[in-house]
Design an enzyme around this catalytic site. Structure first.
Site, PDB file in Angstrom:
ATOM      1  CE1 TYR A  48     -33.668  16.730  15.326  1.00  0.00           C
ATOM      2  CE2 TYR A  48     -35.508  15.968  16.662  1.00  0.00           C
ATOM      3  CZ  TYR A  48     -35.024  16.504  15.481  1.00  0.00           C
ATOM      4  OH  TYR A  48     -35.884  16.826  14.475  1.00  0.00           O
ATOM      5  CG  ASP A  62     -44.795  18.788  14.794  1.00  0.00           C
ATOM      6  OD1 ASP A  62     -44.377  19.931  14.512  1.00  0.00           O
ATOM      7  OD2 ASP A  62     -44.234  17.738  14.422  1.00  0.00           O
ATOM      8  CG  ASP A  89     -38.118  19.934  13.422  1.00  0.00           C
ATOM      9  OD1 ASP A  89     -38.101  20.492  12.318  1.00  0.00           O
ATOM     10  OD2 ASP A  89     -39.048  19.186  13.795  1.00  0.00           O
ATOM     11  CG  ASP A  91     -41.418  22.819  11.821  1.00  0.00           C
ATOM     12  OD1 ASP A  91     -41.119  21.640  12.093  1.00  0.00           O
ATOM     13  OD2 ASP A  91     -42.126  23.517  12.562  1.00  0.00           O
ATOM     14  CG  HIS A 116     -34.109  18.540  10.321  1.00  0.00           C
ATOM     15  ND1 HIS A 116     -35.475  18.636  10.224  1.00  0.00           N
ATOM     16  CD2 HIS A 116     -33.863  18.023  11.556  1.00  0.00           C
ATOM     17  CE1 HIS A 116     -36.032  18.187  11.341  1.00  0.00           C
ATOM     18  NE2 HIS A 116     -35.087  17.826  12.177  1.00  0.00           N
ATOM     19  CD  GLU A 118     -40.847  19.548   7.871  1.00  0.00           C
ATOM     20  OE1 GLU A 118     -42.086  19.416   7.816  1.00  0.00           O
ATOM     21  OE2 GLU A 118     -40.164  19.263   8.884  1.00  0.00           O
ATOM     22  CB  CYS A 126     -46.445  14.561  13.080  1.00  0.00           C
ATOM     23  SG  CYS A 126     -45.482  13.108  13.565  1.00  0.00           S
ATOM     24  NE  ARG A 161     -39.384  15.753   8.167  1.00  0.00           N
ATOM     25  CZ  ARG A 161     -40.214  15.837   9.196  1.00  0.00           C
ATOM     26  NH1 ARG A 161     -39.738  16.166  10.382  1.00  0.00           N
ATOM     27  NH2 ARG A 161     -41.509  15.623   9.041  1.00  0.00           N
ATOM     28  CD  GLU A 191     -39.890  11.578   9.610  1.00  0.00           C
ATOM     29  OE1 GLU A 191     -39.208  10.563   9.858  1.00  0.00           O
ATOM     30  OE2 GLU A 191     -40.202  12.408  10.492  1.00  0.00           O
ATOM     31  CG  ASN A 213     -37.667  10.481  13.495  1.00  0.00           C
ATOM     32  OD1 ASN A 213     -37.503  10.300  14.701  1.00  0.00           O
ATOM     33  ND2 ASN A 213     -38.704  11.144  12.998  1.00  0.00           N
TER      34      ASN A 213
END
Length: 299
Positions: A48, A62, A89, A91, A116, A118, A126, A161, A191, A213
């Protein structure tokens, strides 16, 4: 030696086959290419690549400050180092639906096995911090539809996500996940689930793979792989764990240098030079140059 000999499309095909089996696949987070090789050697199922790790690697929080080129570039460096599938990731997809489409094709070209997207607003934060906000369902669905439409390799995994659990509760998370599956998502990353029962509820509501996660110091309890398997989770990530371990060790080493003037007392905690060279497959480079590996590393 050098990079993975398994082409990206074959990594994706094999990954999708394993994911369809229903088994739990384990994806520790790599913080650089060398750690990805170590993850493979230890026998894990995939790698990952966390947005939080990529931003931290640049000394940034982040909150969506990294660019697509930075993420794809580092992701490609990590993915090419291992025969394992690498999920990255992305975002919020780096912009509007057309930007999301470009993101997918760029990540495909970089050799990733999946990503993914989101449903947070920009700037994101985060997933385990308070104060998150999510976009409306239509906007979230448009991101996923754009990703699916842009995909060229059907085995490239497009995961949705959703961060809505922390904003509106579990029922809203289930409803949002269903809508994202209807938009074409191959898998769901819910999440900040708080309990095993919440994962079980998500599993009961969906007929696609789900991801857990297990990030430390967040909203979720740290469940074991056996616990997650028992409630039907298909993938589990430990996104920042190796970076946290490495930075913790580096912090202690620097303190020792200040206190003792050297690191002799911590030699037992270090990766030995011989182990590093073995992980790098140093000896195999002699195939090109007989003068490269002409030494013995003593222990």
């Amino acid at each position: 030696m050098l990079y993975s000999t398994t082409p990206a499309h074959e990594k994706r095909r094999l990954f999708r086959e394993r994911l369809a089996s229903g088994e739990l696949l384990r994806f520790p987070g790599a913080f650089n290419p060398l750690s990805a090789r170590l993850i493979e050697r230890k026998g894990f199922d995939g790698v990952y690549i966390s947005g939080a790790v990529l931003s931290a690697d640049l000394g940034l929080p982040d909150i969506g400050l990294t660019t697509l080129s930075e993420v794809a570039g580092r992701g490609g460096q990590i993915a090419r180092m291992t025969d394992l599938p690498a999920i990255i990731d992305a975002d919020t997809g780096f912009g509007e639906p057309m930007n999301v489409a470009r993101t997918i094709q760029t990540l495909e070209d970089a050799g990733l096995a999946g990503t993914h997207i989101e449903d947070q607003i920009n700037p994101k934060r985060c997933g385990h911090l308070d104060g998150k906000s999510v976009v409306d369902e239509d906007t979230a669905a448009k991101r996923i539809r754009a990703a699916v439409d842009a995909r060229r390799d059907p085995n490239f995994l497009i995961m949705a996500r959703t961060d809505i659990r922390a904003v509106e509760g579990l029922d809203a998370a289930v409803d949002r996940a269903k809508a994202l599956v209807d938009a074409g998502a191959d898998a769901i990353f819910p999440e900040a689930m708080r309990t095993l029962e919440e994962f079980a509820a998500m599993r009961a509501a969906l007929d696609v793979p789900i991801l857990a996660n297990m990030t430390e110091f967040g909203k979720s309890d740290l469940f074991t792989t056996d616990q997650l398997r028992d409630v039907g989770v298909n993938m589990v990530i430990w996104p920042v764990s190796l970076l946290r371990m490495a930075m913790g060790a580096a912090d202690r080493a620097l303190d020792t240098l200040l206190d003792e003037g050297g690191l002799t007392s911590r030699l037992g905690e270090m990766q030995h030079r011989a182990d590093l060279y073995d992980l790098l497959d140093y000896e195999q480079y002699n195939h090109f140059d007989q003068g490269v590996f002409n030494f013995t590393v003593g222990r």
